[in-house]
Enzyme design. Structure first.
Site, short mmCIF file in Angstrom:
data_model
loop_
_atom_site.label_atom_id
_atom_site.label_comp_id
_atom_site.label_asym_id
_atom_site.label_seq_id
_atom_site.Cartn_x
_atom_site.Cartn_y
_atom_site.Cartn_z
N GLU A 79 0.80 -1.22 0.00
CA GLU A 79 0.00 0.00 0.00
C GLU A 79 0.83 1.28 0.00
OE1 GLU A 79 -4.05 -1.85 1.98
OE2 GLU A 79 -2.99 -0.29 3.08
N GLU A 132 -5.60 -8.25 -0.06
CA GLU A 132 -6.32 -7.94 1.18
C GLU A 132 -7.76 -7.61 0.84
OE1 GLU A 132 -4.79 -4.95 3.87
OE2 GLU A 132 -2.73 -5.63 3.57
#
Length: 442
Positions: free
Chosen positions: A167, A352
């Site tokens: 991320e 995720e």
């Protein structure tokens, strides 16, 4: 109802994900201090001043936790390595106990037929490097490449796949422009440098690992589905900018060698001189793409009128306890979009996806029907994308365990397994048991 394993291709991987600082217990095993330790020690940054010193004590309990993962019928386990655990000062001396831990962890995965998916960086920068400017300092690209070489020199022969950075938006924008994560900086110049140095570090690490013979290298980007809060031109412009910063900056840079013009308009004056010359390194080829997806956001202009001031507005969809809207259609959107715009035929993993809920143990059980419905709807979105020709190869639920949820402390529970943070007792939730039935091999 959950789909079954038979509803997906034979080579499709089901997994669960965790990250080092959130579960390991950073006080153990000779790990060095991180900027999350410093951020958490500053009043007002983290709920109740909590930190990852003990977390879930996965450092000592990883065998038990991997038994839980294998018992669910998972094919893969995604974890991250802690830079400060391996290199306490971020450079130089290596902590042998740190490398030994990840060596044991990988072997324990393989013993249980869990494919190890390692992510090298999941946000916990060594404090010694933060003192030198951290992600604002161009030298971090070389420091990170050295760390990648050190870790993969030990475990790279046995992991199934490796991602460089988890991320990048959180590493750069959330932490240096919004200031909500460590190091807690709110400065456009710092943000601009981090927004470029993170992709540069990714590229340098890919080069270093390729030189060492490592294969199956990927990058994990996070995405939010964006809509304007209303039909005004200002709201549409704000939503486009949010999408460019959040969803297109990093993949645009790493896959196309181009940052979005909407973002360069604001960040361009603050980027390091000669940044364009780095794009050959930034665009190093990868072998797969990872997508993290949770929610939709309704966006409008912020009150200041300054570039980058974007306001989030509440929508009318059901929300998780994070206040995030549940919008599975967004996952389908990004699987299709990223495949078309950035994939180039690369395999894609949903690295995720999951939800927080107010989970409570009652008579030894945890009912979490909302999480089960969330997973079922998002798996349906994945199946739809596969049917449309998107090469989705895996789905990882966040998270295996309830854990330290960064600035929100231990309040938000994402786990398939409940953790009592006083006793550290593990209790599989109803979603865990339902997944075990769905993933059972006939």
């Amino acid at each position: 109802m959950l789909p079954s394993r038979a509803d997906f291709p034979a080579d499709f991987l089901f997994g669960a994900a965790t990250s080092a600082y959130q579960i390991e217990g950073h006080a153990y095993g000779g790990a060095g201090r991180t900027h999350w330790d410093d951020f958490a020690a500053t009043p007002g940054n983290v709920v109740r001043g909590e930190n990852g010193a003990r977390a879930c004590d996965h450092y000592h309990r990883f065998e038990e936790d991997l038994d839980l993962a294998a018992g669910m019928g998972l094919d893969a386990y995604r974890f991250s390595t802690s830079w400060a655990r391996v290199m306490p000062e971020g450079r130089g001396a290596v902590n042998a106990r740190g490398l030994d831990f990840y060596d044991r962890l990988v072997d324990a995965c393989l013993k249980r037929n869990l494919k190890p998916f390692v992510t090298l960086y999941h946000w916990e920068l060594p404090s010694a490097l933060a003192d030198l400017g951290g992600w604002r300092n161009r030298d971090i690209a070389d420091w990170f490449a050295d760390f990648a070489t050190t870790v993969m020199g030990r475990i790279g022969d046995r992991v199934h796949a490796v991602a460089t950075i988890n991320e990048p938006w959180c590493v750069a924008w959330l932490s240096h422009f919004l200031g909500l994560h460590a190091p807690g900086v709110r400065d456009i110049r710092a943000a601009a440098r981090a927004m470029h140095h993170v992709p540069l570090a990714h590229g340098k690490a890919v080069q270093a690992m390729r030189a060492a013979g490592i294969t199956n290298i990927g990058i994990v980007t996070n995405h939010e589905y964006v809509e304007p809060v209303d039909d005004t031109p200002e709201a549409h412009a704000a939503a486009r900018l949010y999408d460019a910063i959040y969803n297109r900056w990093f993949l645009g840079g790493m896959r196309r060698g181009q940052y979005p013009e909407e973002v360069l308009e604001g960040l361009g004056p603050h980027l390091p001189r000669g940044w364009e010359l780095d794009m050959e390194t930034v665009t190093q080829p990868v072998d797969w793409l990872g997508i993290n997806y949770y929610t939709r956001k309704l966006i409008g202009p912020g009150p200041s009128g300054l570039w980058g001031d974007l306001a989030e507005h509440a929508g009318d969809l059901p929300q998780t306890t994070m206040g995030w809207e549940i919008y599975p259609e967004g996952l389908h959107h990004f699987l299709v979009r990223n495949h078309a715009e950035y994939g180039g035929g690369l395999p894609i993993h949903v690295t995720e996806n999951g939800m927080s809920e107010n989970d409570v143990v009652v008579n030894g059980e945890v009912e979490d029907a909302a999480r089960l419905a969330y997973i079922a709807r998002h798996l349906a979105a994945v199946a739809r994308a596969i049917a449309e020709g998107v090469p989705v190869k895996g789905y990882f639920i966040w998270s295996l365990l309830d854990n330290f949820e960064w600035a929100l402390g231990y309040d938000k529970r994402f786990g398939l397994v409940h953790v009592d943070f006083e006793t550290l007792e593990r209790t599989p939730k109803a979603s865990y048991h339902a997944l075990a039935r769905a993933l059972a091999r006939q």
